[in-house]
Design a protein around this motif. Structure first.
Motif, mmCIF file in Angstrom:
data_model
loop_
_atom_site.group_PDB
_atom_site.id
_atom_site.type_symbol
_atom_site.label_atom_id
_atom_site.label_comp_id
_atom_site.label_asym_id
_atom_site.label_seq_id
_atom_site.Cartn_x
_atom_site.Cartn_y
_atom_site.Cartn_z
ATOM 1 N N GLU A 111 0.908 -1.127 0.130
ATOM 2 C CA GLU A 111 -0.164 0.354 0.034
ATOM 3 C C GLU A 111 1.267 0.462 0.232
ATOM 4 O O GLU A 111 0.516 1.720 0.004
ATOM 5 C CB GLU A 111 -0.737 -0.480 1.142
ATOM 6 C CG GLU A 111 -2.119 -1.138 1.043
ATOM 7 C CD GLU A 111 -2.038 -1.904 2.171
ATOM 8 O OE1 GLU A 111 -1.689 -1.124 3.030
ATOM 9 O OE2 GLU A 111 -3.575 -2.452 2.446
ATOM 10 N N TYR A 115 -2.677 3.119 10.839
ATOM 11 C CA TYR A 115 -1.798 2.521 9.470
ATOM 12 C C TYR A 115 -0.379 3.525 9.230
ATOM 13 O O TYR A 115 -0.519 4.729 10.113
ATOM 14 C CB TYR A 115 -2.965 3.310 8.368
ATOM 15 C CG TYR A 115 -4.100 2.680 7.818
ATOM 16 C CD1 TYR A 115 -3.545 1.675 7.468
ATOM 17 C CD2 TYR A 115 -5.557 2.825 8.167
ATOM 18 C CE1 TYR A 115 -4.633 0.526 7.040
ATOM 19 C CE2 TYR A 115 -6.238 1.726 7.769
ATOM 20 C CZ TYR A 115 -5.808 0.543 7.354
ATOM 21 O OH TYR A 115 -6.391 -0.408 6.869
ATOM 22 N N VAL A 169 -6.879 4.140 13.498
ATOM 23 C CA VAL A 169 -8.319 4.080 12.592
ATOM 24 C C VAL A 169 -9.430 3.871 13.849
ATOM 25 O O VAL A 169 -10.548 3.735 13.975
ATOM 26 C CB VAL A 169 -7.860 3.140 11.684
ATOM 27 C CG1 VAL A 169 -9.243 2.342 10.498
ATOM 28 C CG2 VAL A 169 -7.053 3.878 10.260
ATOM 29 N N GLU A 203 -20.186 3.768 8.313
ATOM 30 C CA GLU A 203 -19.894 4.656 7.080
ATOM 31 C C GLU A 203 -18.428 4.249 6.677
ATOM 32 O O GLU A 203 -17.868 3.842 6.808
ATOM 33 C CB GLU A 203 -19.457 6.274 7.826
ATOM 34 C CG GLU A 203 -20.827 6.874 8.005
ATOM 35 C CD GLU A 203 -20.849 8.322 8.850
ATOM 36 O OE1 GLU A 203 -19.132 8.609 8.947
ATOM 37 O OE2 GLU A 203 -22.028 8.781 9.371
ATOM 38 N N ASN A 204 -18.610 5.027 5.266
ATOM 39 C CA ASN A 204 -17.105 5.049 4.485
ATOM 40 C C ASN A 204 -16.198 4.716 5.479
ATOM 41 O O ASN A 204 -16.328 6.677 5.762
ATOM 42 C CB ASN A 204 -17.598 5.821 2.482
ATOM 43 C CG ASN A 204 -17.976 4.604 2.212
ATOM 44 O OD1 ASN A 204 -19.245 5.648 1.497
ATOM 45 N ND2 ASN A 204 -18.157 3.691 1.761
ATOM 46 N N GLY A 205 -14.693 4.474 4.604
ATOM 47 C CA GLY A 205 -13.728 5.118 5.529
ATOM 48 C C GLY A 205 -13.755 5.032 7.055
ATOM 49 O O GLY A 205 -12.748 5.681 8.032
ATOM 50 N N ALA A 206 -14.999 4.212 7.800
ATOM 51 C CA ALA A 206 -14.990 4.251 8.976
ATOM 52 C C ALA A 206 -13.938 2.969 9.448
ATOM 53 O O ALA A 206 -13.621 2.795 11.352
ATOM 54 C CB ALA A 206 -16.398 3.823 9.272
ATOM 55 N N GLY A 207 -13.494 1.574 9.286
ATOM 56 C CA GLY A 207 -12.907 1.129 9.439
ATOM 57 C C GLY A 207 -12.801 -0.256 9.659
ATOM 58 O O GLY A 207 -12.227 -1.401 10.349
ATOM 59 N N LYS A 208 -14.510 -0.272 8.302
ATOM 60 C CA LYS A 208 -14.962 -1.690 8.789
ATOM 61 C C LYS A 208 -14.164 -3.293 7.588
ATOM 62 O O LYS A 208 -12.994 -3.863 8.086
ATOM 63 C CB LYS A 208 -16.126 -1.956 8.374
ATOM 64 C CG LYS A 208 -16.920 -1.005 8.238
ATOM 65 C CD LYS A 208 -18.183 -0.936 7.977
ATOM 66 C CE LYS A 208 -18.142 -0.672 6.299
ATOM 67 N NZ LYS A 208 -17.994 1.203 6.323
ATOM 68 N N THR A 209 -13.186 -2.797 7.042
ATOM 69 C CA THR A 209 -11.750 -3.490 6.182
ATOM 70 C C THR A 209 -10.841 -3.689 7.318
ATOM 71 O O THR A 209 -10.567 -4.776 7.035
ATOM 72 C CB THR A 209 -11.651 -2.356 4.992
ATOM 73 O OG1 THR A 209 -13.353 -2.911 4.084
ATOM 74 C CG2 THR A 209 -10.721 -3.614 4.621
ATOM 75 N N THR A 210 -10.237 -2.853 7.882
ATOM 76 C CA THR A 210 -9.269 -2.360 8.702
ATOM 77 C C THR A 210 -10.076 -3.375 9.319
ATOM 78 O O THR A 210 -8.545 -4.366 10.197
ATOM 79 C CB THR A 210 -8.916 -1.316 9.161
ATOM 80 O OG1 THR A 210 -9.286 0.131 8.536
ATOM 81 C CG2 THR A 210 -7.265 -0.970 9.973
ATOM 82 N N TYR A 263 -1.955 -6.593 9.554
ATOM 83 C CA TYR A 263 -1.413 -5.457 10.376
ATOM 84 C C TYR A 263 -1.254 -6.000 11.662
ATOM 85 O O TYR A 263 -2.309 -6.998 12.349
ATOM 86 C CB TYR A 263 -2.270 -4.561 10.402
ATOM 87 C CG TYR A 263 -2.435 -3.910 8.698
ATOM 88 C CD1 TYR A 263 -1.649 -3.193 8.478
ATOM 89 C CD2 TYR A 263 -3.638 -4.394 7.950
ATOM 90 C CE1 TYR A 263 -1.453 -3.172 6.969
ATOM 91 C CE2 TYR A 263 -4.150 -3.642 6.898
ATOM 92 C CZ TYR A 263 -3.080 -2.954 6.297
ATOM 93 O OH TYR A 263 -2.844 -3.019 5.151
ATOM 94 N N GLN A 281 -13.666 -7.426 -0.792
ATOM 95 C CA GLN A 281 -13.869 -6.470 -2.433
ATOM 96 C C GLN A 281 -13.006 -6.111 -3.278
ATOM 97 O O GLN A 281 -14.049 -6.204 -3.987
ATOM 98 C CB GLN A 281 -14.582 -5.341 -1.622
ATOM 99 C CG GLN A 281 -13.943 -4.064 -0.918
ATOM 100 C CD GLN A 281 -14.166 -3.358 0.041
ATOM 101 O OE1 GLN A 281 -15.014 -2.300 -1.174
ATOM 102 N NE2 GLN A 281 -13.711 -2.888 1.104
ATOM 103 N N GLU A 285 -18.179 -6.851 2.355
ATOM 104 C CA GLU A 285 -18.624 -6.233 0.420
ATOM 105 C C GLU A 285 -18.491 -7.688 -0.630
ATOM 106 O O GLU A 285 -17.756 -6.335 -1.716
ATOM 107 C CB GLU A 285 -18.409 -5.093 0.478
ATOM 108 C CG GLU A 285 -18.520 -4.203 1.243
ATOM 109 C CD GLU A 285 -18.650 -2.844 1.438
ATOM 110 O OE1 GLU A 285 -19.065 -2.349 -0.101
ATOM 111 O OE2 GLU A 285 -17.780 -2.250 2.013
ATOM 112 N N HIS A 327 -23.134 -2.446 2.826
ATOM 113 C CA HIS A 327 -23.831 -1.376 3.001
ATOM 114 C C HIS A 327 -25.574 -2.058 3.204
ATOM 115 O O HIS A 327 -26.507 -1.042 2.737
ATOM 116 C CB HIS A 327 -23.760 -0.941 2.480
ATOM 117 C CG HIS A 327 -22.290 -0.100 2.975
ATOM 118 N ND1 HIS A 327 -22.091 1.157 3.614
ATOM 119 C CD2 HIS A 327 -21.099 -0.298 2.501
ATOM 120 C CE1 HIS A 327 -20.186 1.279 3.670
ATOM 121 N NE2 HIS A 327 -20.137 0.333 2.689
#
Ligand SMILES: Nc1ncnc2c1ncn2[C@@H]1O[C@H](COP(=O)(O)OP(=O)(O)OP(=O)(O)O)[C@@H](O)[C@H]1O
Length: 595
Positions: A110, A351, A358, A377-384, A393, A424, A511, A548
């Motif tokens: 990344e 990160y 996050v 919400e988008n960017g909330a940290g779900k994928t993290t 990580y 996703q 997702e 979502h």
């Protein structure tokens, strides 16, 4: 330079010792033959001048043998080392793949510097083949130069200086190479941008938007700007390099002329014979070629050395596994069956390079055998969050516990063997449909029953819709042209892949159904929930899915709402609706939109 030489020799020697030994012997033969032909020519000239026909004939034969050896040895050597060179490229490519994947973590993928270094390394390592040729030719040149120097010194002691002058063009060549290399490194960002823009403007994925938004001209202009900037930098580098090389060669040329003047003067004074003049002319001109070749060879060698160094540069950015301070000497195996579940205890994660965490002080229990939905919400940290569960990580603070055992104490390969996931940004392996799904459980990759079960668990009929069923070759990288699967089909294959493993302890679905319609996603999860219940009964496995779509989310045993750097709400659908908080509002908004 020494590192380049030893690195290349070691690499090549490992590939094929016999071919390397033959190639080395032939290159030494070549090195001896070149000055030997000059010595034979000297004797031929003197014998001819003295009218000794027999001696002249033998000398003539020696000239012919030496000339043939000089001209052919290098070609025969090439046959030997060509294959070794190709194997070197394969070996370094394999090393790059190993380095890039030789870490449990994802950080380096990344980081833009990693992409830059990877692109440079990949590009330059393709030329490692030419490095071996340079090395062997360089070795042969070194032997040739030594013999030439001895012969020149025997002809006139002052001529010992001539090969020393050869050092100047070599040094200048190194300066030149450094200037060109700096320019290449400086231009890599622009080249990468230009390549991206080229791809963007020529691939089907973006064609629709480019036309609708009228972006082609604009992007073309940006492409040209990046390309021109890169070219200007490269040109300036090449100009500096050219000036260094020309200066070095000019100094040597002056020395060459002076040397010839010395020998001709000796001959005029009767201190040397005509054969010596011929020898000096031959050797000095050979020296000239040897020096010019040495300059090119040192450049190529330096370049190969640097390409080998690129492996280290890529390696530098690859994070090493963290060993927890209280870790057992032998990593533990994950449990056969989860009893309690997976617990996050005071987990904080930032990160690399980011100012704020996050996730902060997250405390959660994902109970054994449950289906857990993560929303926010988008960017909330779900994928993290799900990436932390997969140990892509390490948390800055806190720990993730699998039935009370710190994830860092578990054998990572064994843990990963008991997890499965569909992300996703899923992979699109251009294989047959069978393998694209089957590699979800490598030992059963070609087992049609297992593959069909995986697809059935994913509620997918994609194999029946593809023209050749499971034998369909996917993507365009096949010689006879494969089949372009749609985004939804790729996603179903990825889901099937994720469903291949039986009885995982953790299944992550991030997702995974974004390219499916809401109804298809709902059916998928309803069907999956049945399977999950079976799996949960067998292994107590936890299924974590990010979505979502609240029609899917409400079916979960537990719903986690992520936001503001942490967990905002946890509960079942009914509990969260009763709570009347974030979840209830989001659910209400989406439900209203469908009414
Ligand atoms: N590799 C990364 N390096 C730095 N920051 C990152 C990285 N990946 C994600 N982030 C940042 O971390 C935050 C959380 O990202 P994450 O992908 O976990 O969100 P998400 O809730 O899954 O969002 P979405 O619903 O859009 O998928 C975002 O602000 C994002 O910009």
């Amino acid at each position: 330079m020494l590192r380049a030489i030893t690195g290349l020799l070691r690499l090549s020697w490992r590939q094929d010792r016999r071919k390397m030994a033959v190639a080395l012997a032939l290159m030494v033969g070549n090195a001896v033959a070149v000055p030997a032909s000059a010595v034979a020519l000297k004797h031929l000239t003197n014998a001819a001048a003295a009218g000794r026909a027999g001696a002249a004939a033998w000398a003539g034969l020696a000239v012919a043998v030496a000339a043939i050896a000089a001209l052919t040895c290098a070609h025969f050597a090439h046959i030997g080392y060509f294959e070794v060179s190709e194997l070197n490229v394969l070996s370094t490519d394999e090393q790059l793949i190993e380095i890039s994947n030789g870490t449990p973590y994802l950080d380096h993928h990344e980081r833009p510097e990693h992409a830059d270094r990877m692109a440079l390394a990949q590009d330059e390592l393709q030329r490692i083949g030419e490095g071996l040729q340079a090395l062997l030719t360089g070795g042969s040149l070194a032997v040739g130069l030594l013999l030439t120097t001895v012969l020149l010194t025997l002809t006139h002691p002052a001529l010992v200086l001539l090969p020393l002058l050869a050092a100047l063009p070599v040094l200048a060549g190194r300066r030149a190479e450094a200037a060109a290399d700096r320019a290449r490194a400086d231009s890599v960002v622009d080249t990468r941008q230009a390549r991206h823009l080229f791809e963007l403007t020529t691939t089907a994925a973006s064609a629709k938007e480019l036309r609708l938004l009228g972006l082609v001209g604009h992007l073309q202009q940006r492409y040209a700007t990046h390309w021109q900037r890169a070219t200007a930098r490269l040109w300036r580098g090449e100009l500096a390099a050219g000036l260094w090389r020309a200066a070095g060669q000019a100094v040597f040329a002056l020395g060459y002329v002076a040397a010839l003047v010395l020998v001709v003067r000796d001959a005029v004074r009767g201190r040397a014979d005509v054969g010596d003049v011929v020898l000096a002319i031959m050797l000095a001109s050979q020296l000239n070629h040897q020096v010019a070749a040495a300059v090119t060879i040192t450049q190529q060698l330096a370049r190969s050395g640097r390409s080998l160094q690129r492996l280290d540069e890529v390696r530098e950015l690859v994070p090493q596994p963290v060993v927890a301070p209280d870790a057992p000497a032998t990593p533990l195996l994950p449990p056969a069956r989860l009893l309690e579940g997976i617990r996050l205890r005071q987990v904080t994660f930032t990160y690399p390079g980011a100012a704020e965490p996050v996730l902060r002080d997250v405390d959660l229990l994902l109970p054994a055998g449950s289906t857990v939905a993560v929303v926010g919400e988008n960017g909330a940290g779900k994928t993290t969050l799900v990436k932390l569960l997969n140990r892509f990580y390490e948390p800055d603070r806190g720990a993730i516990l699998v039935d009370g055992v710190d994830l860092r104490h578990l054998d990572l390969a064994a843990w990963r063997a008991r997890t499965t996931a569909a992300f996703q940004d899923y992979a699109r392996p251009e294989l047959t449909a069978r393998l694209a799904v089957g590699i979800g459980d490598l030992p059963r990759a070609t087992d049609d029953d297992a593959v069909r079960t995986g697809l059935a668990r994913a509620h997918s009929e994609v194999a029946d819709k593809l023209p050749y069923g499971l034998d369909t070759r996917l993507g365009r990288s096949h010689a006879d042209g494969g089949v372009d699967a749609s985004g939804g089909q790729w996603q179903q294959l990825a889901l099937g892949r994720a469903m291949m493993r039986d009885a995982p302890l953790l299944m992550v679905l991030d997702e995974p159904a974004s390219a499916l319609d809401a109804e298809a996603e709902h059916r998928l999860f309803a069907r999956y929930a049945d399977g999950a219940a079976r799996v949960a009964a067998d292994s107590g496995g936890v299924t974590v899915f990010v979505s979502h779509r609240f029609s899917t989310v409400r079916t979960a045993d537990l719903i986690i709402v992520i936001g503001d750097g942490g967990v905002r709400e946890v509960g079942t659908h009914d509990e969260l609706i009763r709570l009347g908080g974030v979840y209830a509002t989001l659910y209400g908004t989406q439900a209203a939109a469908y009414r």
